[in-house]
Design an enzyme around this catalytic site. Sequence first.
Site, PDB file in Angstrom:
ATOM      1  N   HIS A 100     -48.499  14.676 143.733  1.00 47.08           N
ATOM      2  CA  HIS A 100     -49.101  14.816 142.404  1.00 47.08           C
ATOM      3  C   HIS A 100     -48.042  15.331 141.455  1.00 47.08           C
ATOM      4  CE1 HIS A 100     -49.891  18.254 145.041  1.00 47.08           C
ATOM      5  NE2 HIS A 100     -49.639  19.036 143.995  1.00 47.08           N
ATOM      6  N   HIS A 102     -47.426  17.500 138.363  1.00 44.68           N
ATOM      7  CA  HIS A 102     -48.000  18.524 137.485  1.00 44.68           C
ATOM      8  C   HIS A 102     -47.487  18.251 136.072  1.00 44.68           C
ATOM      9  CE1 HIS A 102     -49.342  21.536 140.574  1.00 44.68           C
ATOM     10  NE2 HIS A 102     -48.380  20.986 141.298  1.00 44.68           N
TER      11      HIS A 102
END
Length: 121
Positions: A100, A102
């Site tokens: 992922h 950020h």
Amino acid sequence: MSGTLFTKIINREIPADIVYEDDLSLAFKDINPQAPIHLLIIPKKPIATTNDMEEGDRELIGHLFLVASRLAAEMGFAEQGYRAVMNCNEHGGQTVYHIHLHLLAGKAMGWPPYTDKLKQA
Ligand code: 5GP
């Protein structure tokens, strides 16, 4: 198919505040924001860590950054700036094993980013 909680968010099995979706990716608000704006941009393909990216993922990973930059423009913080970062494994501070990006914004952030936790390691 088993997976992390991010797979469950993709499949709408658990709720999330989703701000963007396309065929390849999903972006949603982090449940524990570390900045006034803290989004997570994830591939729908479950890749555990950045160590597990393959040649065939080149376009997908680039796509995540393009989504980040488009969201920054649309949400109005592109000019002021932001941080886009992926954590890898224990020393990187990774806790969810589905890569992922950020996307943090809304305040001036310090550099270097590490905390005492890493200095002691
Ligand atoms: P990591 O530490 O792996 O780089 O980042 C994982 C992020 O996922 C953390 O910032 C954490 O707050 C966020 N997170 C963990 N569980 C959930 C959840 O159920 N929903 C959302 N929206 N974010 C989560």
